[in-house]
Design a protein around this motif. Structure first.
Motif, mmCIF file in Angstrom:
data_model
loop_
_atom_site.group_PDB
_atom_site.id
_atom_site.type_symbol
_atom_site.label_atom_id
_atom_site.label_comp_id
_atom_site.label_asym_id
_atom_site.label_seq_id
_atom_site.Cartn_x
_atom_site.Cartn_y
_atom_site.Cartn_z
ATOM 1 N N ASP A 33 0.810 -1.224 0.000
ATOM 2 C CA ASP A 33 0.000 0.000 0.000
ATOM 3 C C ASP A 33 0.841 1.271 0.000
ATOM 4 O OD1 ASP A 33 -2.365 -1.522 0.058
ATOM 5 O OD2 ASP A 33 -2.240 -1.677 2.237
ATOM 6 N N LEU A 34 1.854 1.355 0.857
ATOM 7 C CA LEU A 34 2.645 2.589 0.931
ATOM 8 C C LEU A 34 3.359 2.869 -0.379
ATOM 9 C CD1 LEU A 34 4.139 2.392 4.525
ATOM 10 C CD2 LEU A 34 2.172 3.732 3.747
ATOM 11 N N GLY A 35 3.905 1.840 -1.003
ATOM 12 C CA GLY A 35 4.546 2.022 -2.305
ATOM 13 C C GLY A 35 3.541 2.464 -3.356
ATOM 14 N N ASN A 36 2.370 1.835 -3.354
ATOM 15 C CA ASN A 36 1.328 2.192 -4.322
ATOM 16 C C ASN A 36 0.798 3.605 -4.083
ATOM 17 O OD1 ASN A 36 1.595 -0.325 -5.511
ATOM 18 N ND2 ASN A 36 -0.160 -1.202 -4.450
ATOM 19 N N TRP A 37 0.566 3.962 -2.825
ATOM 20 C CA TRP A 37 0.101 5.323 -2.522
ATOM 21 C C TRP A 37 1.131 6.338 -3.006
ATOM 22 C CZ3 TRP A 37 -2.752 6.456 2.689
ATOM 23 C CH2 TRP A 37 -3.855 5.607 2.821
ATOM 24 N N VAL A 57 0.894 6.815 -6.756
ATOM 25 C CA VAL A 57 -0.282 7.601 -7.131
ATOM 26 C C VAL A 57 -0.078 9.076 -6.797
ATOM 27 C CG1 VAL A 57 -2.747 7.968 -6.677
ATOM 28 C CG2 VAL A 57 -1.864 5.643 -6.984
ATOM 29 N N LEU A 58 0.519 9.349 -5.649
ATOM 30 C CA LEU A 58 0.754 10.746 -5.264
ATOM 31 C C LEU A 58 1.772 11.422 -6.183
ATOM 32 C CD1 LEU A 58 0.693 10.286 -1.400
ATOM 33 C CD2 LEU A 58 -0.938 11.621 -2.757
ATOM 34 N N VAL A 59 2.742 10.677 -6.677
ATOM 35 C CA VAL A 59 3.761 11.257 -7.558
ATOM 36 C C VAL A 59 3.307 11.244 -9.018
ATOM 37 C CG1 VAL A 59 6.117 10.989 -8.452
ATOM 38 C CG2 VAL A 59 5.674 10.728 -6.004
ATOM 39 N N ASN A 79 7.424 15.562 -1.245
ATOM 40 C CA ASN A 79 7.021 16.960 -1.104
ATOM 41 C C ASN A 79 5.668 17.099 -1.785
ATOM 42 O OD1 ASN A 79 9.333 17.997 0.193
ATOM 43 N ND2 ASN A 79 10.422 18.093 -1.740
ATOM 44 N N ILE A 80 4.700 17.645 -1.068
ATOM 45 C CA ILE A 80 3.378 17.869 -1.654
ATOM 46 C C ILE A 80 3.410 19.240 -2.315
ATOM 47 C CG2 ILE A 80 0.901 18.084 -1.215
ATOM 48 C CD1 ILE A 80 1.285 16.203 1.186
ATOM 49 N N GLY A 109 -0.869 12.993 -7.891
ATOM 50 C CA GLY A 109 -0.131 13.363 -9.099
ATOM 51 C C GLY A 109 0.643 14.658 -8.959
ATOM 52 N N ASN A 110 0.638 15.247 -7.764
ATOM 53 C CA ASN A 110 1.284 16.541 -7.544
ATOM 54 C C ASN A 110 2.271 16.511 -6.381
ATOM 55 O OD1 ASN A 110 -0.019 18.186 -9.598
ATOM 56 N ND2 ASN A 110 -1.886 17.752 -8.452
ATOM 57 N N CYS A 111 3.009 15.422 -6.299
ATOM 58 C CA CYS A 111 4.043 15.292 -5.279
ATOM 59 C C CYS A 111 5.359 14.946 -5.970
ATOM 60 C CB CYS A 111 3.686 14.178 -4.289
ATOM 61 S SG CYS A 111 2.239 14.520 -3.284
#
Length: 165
Positions: free
Chosen positions: A114-118, A121-123, A142-143, A151-153
């Motif tokens: 999950d942490l890798g997948n999250w 997705v965030l990046v 970094n957010i 998609g914005n990290c």
């Protein structure tokens, strides 16, 4: 800038030894290694405004170690960090938490994959199941867009305990 650290729980007891996976504790080696990682993060000047943790015993124990070493004064259980948790629920929490309105540093303690997948997705806005977080490993993001983190990290840290210690 807001920083988000995704931290996998430390080494835990074997799943076969527990009928309830949620109750698997950290091993002594897992506790020691997690404390060493926490000390190294503290030495690097890292502080968390809040640690959110999966409610599973091994994750809560990891979060408490992080707090006890001095990385944060606040730990809060967060059900979506349990295995197969929902990133959208975290995003909704984020948008309502007030942390998205200021520069802050948060830690999420949870599980692989999950942490890798999250993180993916965030990046990148989608998961590719390529980022692996080792036990007691850390991903730093970094957010860049506090109102829409998906998609914005940007990834600034991906390390295993072996590289930190």
């Amino acid at each position: 800038m807001t920083q988000l650290y995704l931290i996998r729980h430390g080494i835990a007891a074997e799943a076969a030894d527990y009928s309830d996976d949620q109750k698997r504790p950290l091993t002594e080696k897992g506790r020691q290694k997690t404390e060493q990682v926490a000390q190294k993060l503290l030495q690097k000047g890292i502080q968390f405004d809040l640690i959110l943790t999966s409610p599973l015993v091994r994750a809560v124990s990891t979060a408490v170690i992080l707090m006890d070493v001095g990385l944060s004064k606040k730990v809060q259980e967060f059900a979506p960090l349990a295995p197969e948790g929902n990133l959208e629920t975290w995003v909704n929490w984020w948008n309502q938490s007030g942390y998205n309105n200021k520069d802050s540093s948060l830690a999420l303690v949870g599980h692989q994959p999950d942490l890798g997948n999250w993180s993916e997705v965030l990046v990148w806005g989608k998961t590719q199941e390529k980022l692996i977080v080792k036990k007691a490993g850390v991903i730093g993001l970094n957010i860049l867009d506090k109102t829409a983190p998906i998609g914005n990290c940007e990834l600034f840290l991906l390390t295993s305990p072996k590289w930190l210690l």
